[in-house]
Design a protein around this motif. Structure first.
Motif, PDB file in Angstrom:
ATOM      1  N   THR A 210       0.824  -1.214   0.000  1.00 54.80           N
ATOM      2  CA  THR A 210       0.000   0.000   0.000  1.00 54.80           C
ATOM      3  C   THR A 210       0.855   1.259   0.000  1.00 54.80           C
ATOM      4  O   THR A 210       0.680   2.143  -0.850  1.00 54.80           O
ATOM      5  N   PHE A 211       1.773   1.361   0.945  1.00 53.77           N
ATOM      6  CA  PHE A 211       2.620   2.544   1.019  1.00 53.77           C
ATOM      7  C   PHE A 211       3.546   2.645  -0.197  1.00 53.77           C
ATOM      8  O   PHE A 211       3.740   3.723  -0.754  1.00 53.77           O
ATOM      9  N   ALA A 212       4.122   1.511  -0.591  1.00 50.38           N
ATOM     10  CA  ALA A 212       5.054   1.524  -1.723  1.00 50.38           C
ATOM     11  C   ALA A 212       4.360   1.912  -3.019  1.00 50.38           C
ATOM     12  O   ALA A 212       4.956   2.581  -3.873  1.00 50.38           O
ATOM     13  N   ARG A 213       3.120   1.527  -3.156  1.00 48.42           N
ATOM     14  CA  ARG A 213       2.383   1.852  -4.387  1.00 48.42           C
ATOM     15  C   ARG A 213       1.929   3.302  -4.404  1.00 48.42           C
ATOM     16  O   ARG A 213       1.810   3.915  -5.477  1.00 48.42           O
ATOM     17  N   THR A 214       1.696   3.891  -3.233  1.00 48.06           N
ATOM     18  CA  THR A 214       1.134   5.239  -3.160  1.00 48.06           C
ATOM     19  C   THR A 214       2.204   6.315  -3.039  1.00 48.06           C
ATOM     20  O   THR A 214       2.104   7.364  -3.683  1.00 48.06           O
ATOM     21  N   LEU A 215       3.207   6.068  -2.227  1.00 51.71           N
ATOM     22  CA  LEU A 215       4.186   7.109  -1.920  1.00 51.71           C
ATOM     23  C   LEU A 215       5.333   7.187  -2.923  1.00 51.71           C
ATOM     24  O   LEU A 215       6.088   8.157  -2.917  1.00 51.71           O
ATOM     25  N   ILE A 216       5.484   6.166  -3.767  1.00 49.24           N
ATOM     26  CA  ILE A 216       6.571   6.139  -4.738  1.00 49.24           C
ATOM     27  C   ILE A 216       5.996   6.241  -6.140  1.00 49.24           C
ATOM     28  O   ILE A 216       5.131   5.444  -6.527  1.00 49.24           O
ATOM     29  N   GLN A 217       6.449   7.217  -6.894  1.00 44.72           N
ATOM     30  CA  GLN A 217       6.075   7.354  -8.291  1.00 44.72           C
ATOM     31  C   GLN A 217       7.325   7.186  -9.153  1.00 44.72           C
ATOM     32  O   GLN A 217       8.397   7.654  -8.795  1.00 44.72           O
ATOM     33  N   GLY A 218       7.174   6.516 -10.264  1.00 40.30           N
ATOM     34  CA  GLY A 218       8.318   6.275 -11.128  1.00 40.30           C
ATOM     35  C   GLY A 218       8.966   4.936 -10.825  1.00 40.30           C
ATOM     36  O   GLY A 218       8.592   4.232  -9.876  1.00 40.30           O
ATOM     37  N   ASP A 219       9.958   4.595 -11.619  1.00 45.82           N
ATOM     38  CA  ASP A 219      10.578   3.276 -11.516  1.00 45.82           C
ATOM     39  C   ASP A 219      11.788   3.240 -10.596  1.00 45.82           C
ATOM     40  O   ASP A 219      12.196   2.165 -10.157  1.00 45.82           O
ATOM     41  N   ALA A 220      12.390   4.380 -10.300  1.00 48.81           N
ATOM     42  CA  ALA A 220      13.648   4.381  -9.548  1.00 48.81           C
ATOM     43  C   ALA A 220      13.474   3.821  -8.145  1.00 48.81           C
ATOM     44  O   ALA A 220      14.352   3.124  -7.640  1.00 48.81           O
ATOM     45  N   GLY A 221      12.352   4.112  -7.488  1.00 46.89           N
ATOM     46  CA  GLY A 221      12.140   3.665  -6.117  1.00 46.89           C
ATOM     47  C   GLY A 221      11.188   2.493  -5.989  1.00 46.89           C
ATOM     48  O   GLY A 221      10.724   2.206  -4.885  1.00 46.89           O
ATOM     49  N   THR A 222      10.887   1.805  -7.085  1.00 47.70           N
ATOM     50  CA  THR A 222       9.949   0.693  -7.052  1.00 47.70           C
ATOM     51  C   THR A 222      10.482  -0.443  -6.186  1.00 47.70           C
ATOM     52  O   THR A 222      11.649  -0.824  -6.295  1.00 47.70           O
ATOM     53  N   THR A 223       9.635  -0.964  -5.325  1.00 50.73           N
ATOM     54  CA  THR A 223      10.007  -2.111  -4.495  1.00 50.73           C
ATOM     55  C   THR A 223       9.534  -3.400  -5.153  1.00 50.73           C
ATOM     56  O   THR A 223       8.776  -3.380  -6.124  1.00 50.73           O
ATOM     57  N   VAL A 224       9.954  -4.524  -4.612  1.00 53.79           N
ATOM     58  CA  VAL A 224       9.679  -5.793  -5.269  1.00 53.79           C
ATOM     59  C   VAL A 224       8.194  -6.130  -5.269  1.00 53.79           C
ATOM     60  O   VAL A 224       7.685  -6.730  -6.235  1.00 53.79           O
ATOM     61  N   THR A 225       7.460  -5.748  -4.231  1.00 54.41           N
ATOM     62  CA  THR A 225       6.028  -6.069  -4.194  1.00 54.41           C
ATOM     63  C   THR A 225       5.264  -5.325  -5.277  1.00 54.41           C
ATOM     64  O   THR A 225       4.349  -5.874  -5.890  1.00 54.41           O
ATOM     65  N   VAL A 226       5.636  -4.081  -5.525  1.00 52.66           N
ATOM     66  CA  VAL A 226       4.990  -3.310  -6.587  1.00 52.66           C
ATOM     67  C   VAL A 226       5.462  -3.794  -7.947  1.00 52.66           C
ATOM     68  O   VAL A 226       4.683  -3.879  -8.905  1.00 52.66           O
ATOM     69  N   GLY A 227       6.727  -4.134  -8.059  1.00 57.25           N
ATOM     70  CA  GLY A 227       7.265  -4.584  -9.331  1.00 57.25           C
ATOM     71  C   GLY A 227       6.653  -5.882  -9.814  1.00 57.25           C
ATOM     72  O   GLY A 227       6.486  -6.097 -11.022  1.00 57.25           O
ATOM     73  N   LEU A 228       6.304  -6.770  -8.881  1.00 55.80           N
ATOM     74  CA  LEU A 228       5.730  -8.055  -9.287  1.00 55.80           C
ATOM     75  C   LEU A 228       4.428  -7.890 -10.055  1.00 55.80           C
ATOM     76  O   LEU A 228       4.097  -8.721 -10.905  1.00 55.80           O
ATOM     77  N   VAL A 229       3.708  -6.822  -9.768  1.00 51.01           N
ATOM     78  CA  VAL A 229       2.430  -6.601 -10.444  1.00 51.01           C
ATOM     79  C   VAL A 229       2.634  -6.394 -11.942  1.00 51.01           C
ATOM     80  O   VAL A 229       1.743  -6.695 -12.748  1.00 51.01           O
ATOM     81  N   SER A 230       3.789  -5.902 -12.342  1.00 52.54           N
ATOM     82  CA  SER A 230       4.032  -5.606 -13.748  1.00 52.54           C
ATOM     83  C   SER A 230       4.102  -6.860 -14.609  1.00 52.54           C
ATOM     84  O   SER A 230       4.033  -6.774 -15.836  1.00 52.54           O
ATOM     85  N   PHE A 231       4.243  -8.036 -13.991  1.00 58.93           N
ATOM     86  CA  PHE A 231       4.258  -9.271 -14.774  1.00 58.93           C
ATOM     87  C   PHE A 231       2.860  -9.689 -15.212  1.00 58.93           C
ATOM     88  O   PHE A 231       2.724 -10.602 -16.022  1.00 58.93           O
TER      89      PHE A 231
END
Length: 274
Positions: A210-231
């Motif tokens: 939740t926090f990683a998806r809302t507080l981070i915009q762009g790819d530089a600070g993407t965490t693994v939980t948010v990145g997995l959604v891109s698959f």
């Protein structure tokens, strides 16, 4: 062996199988061709000849998984350190400096943990925007610490309550200050609590979405939980790569538990009086 022991061990094995089956199926999905998994009767026991580890190589070619995990590791490490320090100090205060005001503060602190994370996102987002902390990993560390510390503080309080206060009083009679007695007497005995808080905060921080998806915009600070959604695309999903990346994301938490398990065991088995 008695029948009751056989039933007990069989029940334990059954529980372990049920708990580990999702992980087994993730591993199976990562190493088997998609056509076999999507067949009407997917194999429960794979043919060794059809096993391939190409998905693990493909995840690094398709996405910056290494950078995602590095970001998650940074956030997790910062959250663990902050949570352990703040929870230890707060738990000690709630245990040793108990008063009516302290109890009110303690219960108010615990009440914060009952607030859903989704209700905290917008206020935190606005606060971080005012101080220009949005889109930084520091914002995730602060947000996760805010959510974790209330429960962790009460967890530490229970450990401090189990340590006899007479040990500190004896140390202070011998000339130790309260701070020194805390550092040399109480803190070593509270190692199980410190290990439990570290594991608890590490798992929550690593798995935060939740926090990683809302507080981070762009790819530089993407965490693994948010990145997995891109698959997962709009119409298709790369299940092999997704499950391979999911297994890679689990590995650090397994390592964390292995590293901190001796801390838990040594603290539980050590006594205050030899």
């Amino acid at each position: 062996m008695s029948r009751s022991m056989v039933v007990r061990y069989a029940l334990i094995v059954a529980i372990i199988v049920v708990l580990l089956f999702p992980v087994y199926w993730m591993a199976l999905t990562a190493v088997l061709p998609t056509r076999e998994l999507l067949s009407p009767s997917p194999p429960l026991l794979p043919d060794l000849g059809s096993i391939s580890f190409d998905s693990f190589q493909r995840v690094f070619e398709l996405r910056p998984v290494g950078r995602w995990m590095a970001n998650s590791a940074t956030v997790t490490a910062g959250t663990v350190v902050c949570s352990v320090v703040f929870a230890t100090m707060a738990g000690y205060s709630l245990s040793r400096l108990a008063s009516k005001v302290g109890l009110i503060v303690g219960y108010s602190l615990f009440a914060v943990r009952l607030i859903p994370t989704t209700l905290l996102v917008i206020p935190l987002f606005m606060m971080f925007s005012e101080v220009e902390l949005n889109n930084t990993l520091r914002s995730l560390v602060i947000a996760n610490t805010v959510v974790i510390v209330p429960f962790a503080a009460w967890l530490m309080k229970s450990f401090f309550d189990s340590i006899p206060v007479e040990l500190e009083e004896a140390a202070m009679v011998d000339g130790c200050s309260r701070l020194r007695s805390f550092l040399t007497i109480v803190l070593p005995l509270a190692r199980p609590g410190i290990g439990a808080v570290a594991i608890f905060s590490g798992i929550l921080a690593w798995g935060d979405f939740t926090f990683a998806r809302t507080l981070i915009q762009g790819d530089a600070g993407t965490t693994v939980t948010v990145g997995l959604v891109s698959f997962v695309g709009e119409y298709t999903a790369d299940w092999g790569a997704l499950m391979a990346a999911g297994l890679l994301s689990i590995a650090p938490m397994v390592v964390l538990f292995i590293l901190l398990e001796p801390l838990l065991i040594s603290g539980l088995t050590s006594g205050a009086v030899k």
